[in-house]
Design a protein around this motif. Structure first.
Motif, PDB file in Angstrom:
ATOM      1  N   CYS A   1      -1.153  -7.118 -10.783  1.00  0.00           N
ATOM      2  CA  CYS A   1      -0.943  -5.924  -9.958  1.00  0.00           C
ATOM      3  C   CYS A   1       0.270  -6.102  -9.047  1.00  0.00           C
ATOM      4  CB  CYS A   1      -2.186  -5.629  -9.125  1.00  0.00           C
ATOM      5  SG  CYS A   1      -3.598  -5.012 -10.078  1.00  0.00           S
TER       6      CYS A   1
ATOM      7  N   SER B   1       0.819  -1.210   0.000  1.00  0.00           N
ATOM      8  CA  SER B   1       0.000   0.000   0.000  1.00  0.00           C
ATOM      9  C   SER B   1       0.855   1.263   0.000  1.00  0.00           C
ATOM     10  CB  SER B   1      -0.942   0.002   1.212  1.00  0.00           C
ATOM     11  OG  SER B   1      -0.186  -0.077   2.425  1.00  0.00           O
TER      12      SER B   1
ATOM     13  N   LYS C   1      -9.484  -0.944  -4.738  1.00  0.00           N
ATOM     14  CA  LYS C   1     -10.901  -1.059  -4.366  1.00  0.00           C
ATOM     15  C   LYS C   1     -11.357  -2.515  -4.280  1.00  0.00           C
ATOM     16  CE  LYS C   1     -11.943   3.314  -6.718  1.00  0.00           C
ATOM     17  NZ  LYS C   1     -12.724   3.960  -7.821  1.00  0.00           N
ATOM     18  N   ASN C   2     -10.388  -3.456  -4.406  1.00  0.00           N
ATOM     19  CA  ASN C   2     -10.704  -4.890  -4.382  1.00  0.00           C
ATOM     20  C   ASN C   2     -11.700  -5.277  -5.467  1.00  0.00           C
ATOM     21  OD1 ASN C   2      -9.060  -5.478  -2.092  1.00  0.00           O
ATOM     22  ND2 ASN C   2     -10.663  -4.644  -0.751  1.00  0.00           N
ATOM     23  N   GLN C   3     -11.472  -4.714  -6.646  1.00  0.00           N
ATOM     24  CA  GLN C   3     -12.365  -4.972  -7.776  1.00  0.00           C
ATOM     25  C   GLN C   3     -11.634  -5.671  -8.921  1.00  0.00           C
ATOM     26  OE1 GLN C   3     -13.963  -1.112  -8.805  1.00  0.00           O
ATOM     27  NE2 GLN C   3     -15.296  -1.013  -6.990  1.00  0.00           N
TER      28      GLN C   3
ATOM     29  N   ARG D   1      -8.366  -0.142  -9.495  1.00  0.00           N
ATOM     30  CA  ARG D   1      -9.375  -1.165  -9.177  1.00  0.00           C
ATOM     31  C   ARG D   1      -8.854  -2.131  -8.120  1.00  0.00           C
ATOM     32  NH1 ARG D   1     -10.624  -4.614 -12.795  1.00  0.00           N
ATOM     33  NH2 ARG D   1      -9.178  -4.115 -14.496  1.00  0.00           N
ATOM     34  N   TYR D   2      -7.541  -2.377  -8.154  1.00  0.00           N
ATOM     35  CA  TYR D   2      -6.919  -3.246  -7.148  1.00  0.00           C
ATOM     36  C   TYR D   2      -7.083  -2.659  -5.747  1.00  0.00           C
ATOM     37  CZ  TYR D   2      -3.114  -5.614  -4.632  1.00  0.00           C
ATOM     38  OH  TYR D   2      -2.368  -6.314  -3.711  1.00  0.00           O
TER      39      TYR D   2
ATOM     40  N   ALA E   1      -5.096  -9.550  -9.970  1.00  0.00           N
ATOM     41  CA  ALA E   1      -4.387  -9.249  -8.725  1.00  0.00           C
ATOM     42  C   ALA E   1      -2.930  -9.673  -8.822  1.00  0.00           C
ATOM     43  CB  ALA E   1      -5.065  -9.954  -7.557  1.00  0.00           C
TER      44      ALA E   1
END
Length: 318
Positions: A121, A89, A110-112, A107-108, A118
Motif C-alpha cells: 500500500c 491520508s 480500515k487497518n485490515q 482495507r488499508y 501494508a
C-alpha cells in the motif's frame, strides 16, 4: 527528433511551464459550427471548470489560462514540494476524488491489512504522490474528460485533440511573465474581446472578478505574493497590480488599431526585471511563433543544455 517528456519537464531546471492543446475536429472545441449553426460555446466552461477542479486535486498550481475556440493555453507551476509534504491520508483522499480506490487501499484505511500488504500500500501511495505533481497526468486527465464529454455530445468516436499537449519550459521570471501575459491576452489578440477584463474564460478575468465579489472569494489560482515572495515562496513573484498594468501595456502594443502606449507610468515590474519596452514587445508577440521548448535568459539556456547533455537546444533567449 522527438524529445522525451521527461526531458521537456525537468523540475530541477524550472517548475513553470506553458502548455497548449488543440482540437482536431472541424466543429472546434467551442464556438459555432458554420454549417449547422449549432453553438458549442458551453464547452469553454467545461474546460475552465475542469482546470480549476483538477487544480484542487493535483499539486499543480494554475498561473494563467485562456480557453479559445479550438485550443486552450495553460501556464502552470509544478509544486513538488507541496506533494512531498502531504501525509499519506491526504494523498489517498486527493486520489479518491478522481479515481476509484482499489480494495487493498480501502482495507488499508480500515487497518485490515497484513504487514506485507501494508508495504504494498505504501508503494501505491508513493506512486500516487508522484502522479499528483506530474504534468503529464494532469494534462491527460484534463483532456480525456473533455474529449469524453464532447464525444458523448457529438455522438461519435475518435480523437478530439490533435496530439499530446505541447509544453514550453519557462526558465526565469521574465519568461514566466511573458507566458502569462501572452495567455491572458489571447482573446484580445484574437479580436473576440476588447480588453483583458472582458475576456471570458481567462485567468486574469477570474482574478479580477474575485476581487469585486462581496465578500471577496478565492479565485482558486496561484496567488501573487509580490515583494514578499522571499518570505512566502508559495506564489507568483509579482504584485497583482503590477501584472494588471503590465498586461494592459502589452495589450495596447500588440493589438492592431491601438497605436497608443504608456510612456510615463511604466509598470514597476519592468524596472524590477530590467525588461525594456522593445524586448517586452518582441517577446510577447513572438511567443507562439517561436516553436521552442525552452524560454529564458541565454545563461539559463546554457545551463539547460549542459544539464541535459545536448549539443543543441531548441530554445528562445530573452
Amino acid at each position: 527528433m522527438t524529445i522525451a517528456r521527461a526531458q521537456l519537464v525537468a523540475l530541477h531546471l524550472t517548475t513553470y511551464y506553458h502548455c497548449v492543446s488543440r482540437c482536431v475536429r472541424r466543429a472546434f472545441l467551442c464556438g459555432e459550427d458554420p454549417l449547422t449553426g449549432k453553438s458549442y460555446a458551453h464547452r469553454r466552461d467545461w474546460v475552465e471548470q475542469r482546470i480549476l477542479s483538477l487544480a484542487q486535486v493535483y499539486c499543480i498550481d494554475i498561473c494563467a489560462y485562456a480557453v479559445m475556440s479550438n485550443h486552450y493555453h495553460l501556464v502552470v507551476h509544478i509544486n513538488q514540494a507541496k506533494a512531498s509534504q502531504l501525509p499519506d491520508s491526504e494523498v489517498i483522499e486527493r486520489w479518491k476524488k478522481e479515481h476509484q480506490l482499489p480494495s487493498l487501499i480501502q482495507r488499508y484505511l480500515k487497518n485490515q491489512v497484513s504487514p506485507s500488504e501494508a508495504q504494498a500500500c505504501r508503494r501505491i501511495i508513493h506512486l500516487w504522490r508522484e502522479r499528483l505533481y506530474s504534468l503529464s497526468w494532469f494534462m491527460k486527465e484534463l483532456n480525456f474528460s473533455i474529449a469524453r464529454q464532447a464525444n458523448q455530445e457529438d455522438q461519435c468516436r475518435g480523437h478530439f485533440w490533435e496530439s499530446r499537449f505541447k509544453s514550453q519550459a519557462l526558465l526565469d521570471e521574465r519568461a514566466l511573465l511573458a507566458a502569462m501575459a501572452y495567455t491572458d491576452l489571447n482573446p484580445v489578440r484574437a479580436g473576440i474581446a476588447e480588453t483583458p477584463e472582458t475576456s471570458e474564460y481567462t485567468a486574469l478575468k477570474r482574478r479580477l472578478d474575485s476581487l469585486v465579489d462581496n465578500p471577496p472569494i478565492s479565485s482558486g489560482l496561484f496567488p501573487f505574493v509580490g515583494e514578499s515572495y522571499q518570505k512566502k515562496t508559495d506564489g507568483l513573484p509579482f504584485r497583482l497590480i503590477d501584472y494588471i498594468e503590465w498586461v494592459d501595456w502589452v495589450g495596447r502594443q500588440i493589438r492592431e488599431g491601438k497605436p497608443g502606449y504608456i510612456d510615463r507610468n511604466q509598470p514597476v515590474i519592468l524596472v524590477r526585471l530590467s525588461l525594456g519596452q522593445t524586448a517586452s514587445f518582441n517577446l510577447c508577440t513572438q511567443f507562439e511563433r517561436k516553436r521552442c521548448l525552452w524560454i529564458g535568459h541565454p545563461k539559463r539556456l546554457q545551463v539547460v543544455k549542459h544539464s541535459l547533455n545536448r549539443q543543441r537546444l531548441h530554445g528562445f533567449s530573452i
